[in-house]
Design a protein around this motif. Structure first.
Motif, PDB file in Angstrom:
ATOM      1  N   ARG A 199      13.950  17.359  12.688  1.00  0.00           N
ATOM      2  CA  ARG A 199      14.331  18.725  13.070  1.00  0.00           C
ATOM      3  C   ARG A 199      13.233  19.715  12.703  1.00  0.00           C
ATOM      4  NH1 ARG A 199      15.092  22.616  15.222  1.00  0.00           N
ATOM      5  NH2 ARG A 199      16.962  23.905  15.505  1.00  0.00           N
ATOM      6  N   VAL A 200      12.530  19.430  11.609  1.00  0.00           N
ATOM      7  CA  VAL A 200      11.451  20.309  11.159  1.00  0.00           C
ATOM      8  C   VAL A 200      10.140  19.979  11.878  1.00  0.00           C
ATOM      9  CG1 VAL A 200      10.103  21.058   9.166  1.00  0.00           C
ATOM     10  CG2 VAL A 200      12.547  20.560   8.899  1.00  0.00           C
ATOM     11  N   MET A 201       9.791  18.698  11.942  1.00  0.00           N
ATOM     12  CA  MET A 201       8.504  18.293  12.506  1.00  0.00           C
ATOM     13  C   MET A 201       8.349  18.669  13.973  1.00  0.00           C
ATOM     14  SD  MET A 201       7.291  14.641  10.899  1.00  0.00           S
ATOM     15  CE  MET A 201       8.527  13.676  11.785  1.00  0.00           C
ATOM     16  N   PHE A 202       9.418  18.493  14.736  1.00  0.00           N
ATOM     17  CA  PHE A 202       9.323  18.693  16.183  1.00  0.00           C
ATOM     18  C   PHE A 202       9.952  20.007  16.646  1.00  0.00           C
ATOM     19  CE2 PHE A 202       9.504  14.038  15.475  1.00  0.00           C
ATOM     20  CZ  PHE A 202       8.261  13.699  15.994  1.00  0.00           C
ATOM     21  N   ARG A 203      10.134  20.962  15.732  1.00  0.00           N
ATOM     22  CA  ARG A 203      10.884  22.181  16.052  1.00  0.00           C
ATOM     23  C   ARG A 203      10.260  22.958  17.221  1.00  0.00           C
ATOM     24  NH1 ARG A 203       7.965  22.733  11.534  1.00  0.00           N
ATOM     25  NH2 ARG A 203       6.607  24.560  11.227  1.00  0.00           N
ATOM     26  N   ARG A 204       8.938  22.911  17.352  1.00  0.00           N
ATOM     27  CA  ARG A 204       8.286  23.666  18.427  1.00  0.00           C
ATOM     28  C   ARG A 204       8.535  23.059  19.803  1.00  0.00           C
ATOM     29  NH1 ARG A 204       2.333  25.006  15.699  1.00  0.00           N
ATOM     30  NH2 ARG A 204       3.147  26.282  13.962  1.00  0.00           N
ATOM     31  N   ALA A 205       8.955  21.797  19.821  1.00  0.00           N
ATOM     32  CA  ALA A 205       9.215  21.133  21.097  1.00  0.00           C
ATOM     33  C   ALA A 205      10.626  21.373  21.608  1.00  0.00           C
ATOM     34  CB  ALA A 205       8.979  19.618  20.961  1.00  0.00           C
ATOM     35  N   PHE A 206      11.479  21.977  20.775  1.00  0.00           N
ATOM     36  CA  PHE A 206      12.881  22.158  21.155  1.00  0.00           C
ATOM     37  C   PHE A 206      13.071  23.453  21.953  1.00  0.00           C
ATOM     38  CE2 PHE A 206      13.682  19.678  17.032  1.00  0.00           C
ATOM     39  CZ  PHE A 206      13.591  18.475  17.714  1.00  0.00           C
ATOM     40  N   VAL A 207      12.647  23.413  23.207  1.00  0.00           N
ATOM     41  CA  VAL A 207      12.771  24.554  24.110  1.00  0.00           C
ATOM     42  C   VAL A 207      13.863  24.242  25.126  1.00  0.00           C
ATOM     43  CG1 VAL A 207      11.611  26.025  25.781  1.00  0.00           C
ATOM     44  CG2 VAL A 207      10.333  25.107  23.816  1.00  0.00           C
TER      45      VAL A 207
END
Length: 434
Positions: A199-207
């Motif tokens: 949830r933290v590592m890939f947060r920028r990909a969650f669009v």
């Protein structure tokens, strides 16, 4: 420098230069490993023609043919449209929410990996992931990376979940139930921790793209299956293959043989055209593995890996918790660079020697479990540390969704560090704290 040291130095230099070239991606990785393998052979650093036949010091054909068989099986099943069906279903179940989708796909991967194995699992899940991401207009790379990391963690739970476990189980005489009892509890804990980390590592990909989900929401997932009868036949064969994977230690048929038999049967029942299923085989990935195994054989033959193990053994002496610590962290680091399959095969005899000197069977088993955890978790360390990683990078490149070495590795290093610390604490609490 003594003359005898020159072969080892040459092997280290060739391997290091090749690894740097793979990491920088200045030259195609297949060309790099083939060039490095050829150079090692020309310099006499590999065991001659034995590199094609020696199971522990050469090309591991079990891995190559397991991959080939599963690639054909996946290629045939793909023709039925079932991956599109599952992609639409996953998109609808997640409501198009990126993190919810990641948890769903990662959970499927993590649950399936201990039952199948991490390589087979990612080969089945990756096409679904690429399809659903395209439908939702989101990048597939973060989801594919998360799935591989989860597969390598989940595969640690059982004897058949990760190739190093098969090597360790055979050497140590550990059963399927032994792995379940000792490895499954910590695997579940590490997997849950990884979900939080993701949830933290890939947060920028969650669009979230609600307009694209609207188009998927009303789709009939069942309509994506183009040939239900063929799918039914293929699923029966796949079920038989999975059952044989789970029972291979009972029926005494190697998993590679099972995969090839399953591939042949799948082709027969589906009547798929030869060009279709062979076109789905990731040939560059298979060639890359072949070259990588030869490179590692050079390090093995010249004594580099065994010397590292001997130094580690001498350093810990009679302190068996220190030995367990070294096996967890040392394996996590070294396996990330050498590929954890040949690393496990090379280090297993060294660990066996440590176990032989242990004061009691319980301490000896603790060393085996420490080694298994370190070797399994090292698979997440770099993009070339485990078979599953290389396979998914090949699938992604073929689908025009390339994942670079460092794009994978920067997430892998963080995941490996976190899970290795958790594993070390588990080893201390379960085997040494009492």
């Amino acid at each position: 420098m003594p003359v005898s040291a020159w072969p080892a130095l040459a092997a280290i230099v060739v391997f290091t230069v090749a690894f740097v070239l793979i990491a920088t991606e200045k030259i195609n990785r297949v060309a790099v490993v083939l060039g490095a393998a050829g150079l090692m052979a020309a310099l006499g650093l590999v065991p001659g023609s034995e590199v094609f036949y020696a199971h522990h010091a050469g090309i591991d054909w079990d891995v190559i043919f397991l991959l080939l068989g599963m690639m054909i099986i996946v290629g045939v099943i793909k023709q039925t449209g079932v991956f599109e069906f599952m992609a639409i279903w996953a998109a609808q179940r997640s409501q198009g929410r990126p993190y919810r989708l990641m948890v769903l796909l990662v959970a499927i991967t993590g649950v399936a990996s201990p039952v199948l194995d991490n390589v087979t699992t990612v080969m089945l899940v990756a096409p679904i992931t690429i399809s659903v991401c395209r439908r939702l207009g989101i990048p597939a790379a973060p989801y594919l990376i998360a799935e591989v990391l989860a597969a390598n963690i989940g595969g640690a739970a059982t004897l058949i979940g990760d190739p190093p476990n098969i090597i360790i189980g055979s050497r140590a005489g550990l059963s399927f139930n032994d792995f379940l009892w000792h490895m499954a509890p910590i695997t579940v804990l590490m997997f849950l921790a990884f979900l939080v980390l993701a949830r933290v590592m890939f947060r920028r990909a969650f669009v979230h793209r609600p307009e694209l989900f609207e188009a998927v929401r009303d789709m009939d997932a069942r309509a994506a299956v183009t040939d239900p009868r063929m799918l039914a036949r293929c699923l029966v064969v796949l079920g038989l293959v999975i059952a044989a994977f789970m029972l291979h230690t009972v029926i005494h048929i190697d998993v590679a043989v099972v995969a090839l038999l399953g591939a042949g049967l799948m082709v027969l029942v589906s009547r798929t055209d030869r060009s279709t299923y062979l076109g789905e085989v990731e040939w560059p990935t298979l060639v890359f593995f072949t070259g990588l195994f030869v490179m590692v054989a050079g390090l093995t033959e010249t004594g580099v890996i065994s010397r590292i193990g001997e130094w580690a053994s001498a350093a810990v002496g009679d302190n068996y918790f220190a030995a367990a610590t070294g096996l967890v962290f040392g394996s996590a680091v070294l396996g990330a660079f050498f590929d954890n399959i040949p690393y496990a095969a090379t280090m297993a005899p060294i660990v066996e020697g440590l176990v032989a000197g242990a004061p009691d069977p319980g301490t000896g088993q603790a060393l085996w479990w420490s080694f298994a955890l370190g070797a399994d978790l090292s698979g997440n360390g770099t993009a070339v540390a485990a078979s599953a990683n290389i396979v998914v990078l090949g699938i992604a490149a073929r689908a025009k969704e390339p994942i670079s070495f460092w794009q994978f590795t920067r997430y892998g290093i963080v995941t490996t560090a976190m899970t290795t610390v958790i594993a070390w604490v588990y080893v201390w609490l379960r085997y040494f704290a009492a």
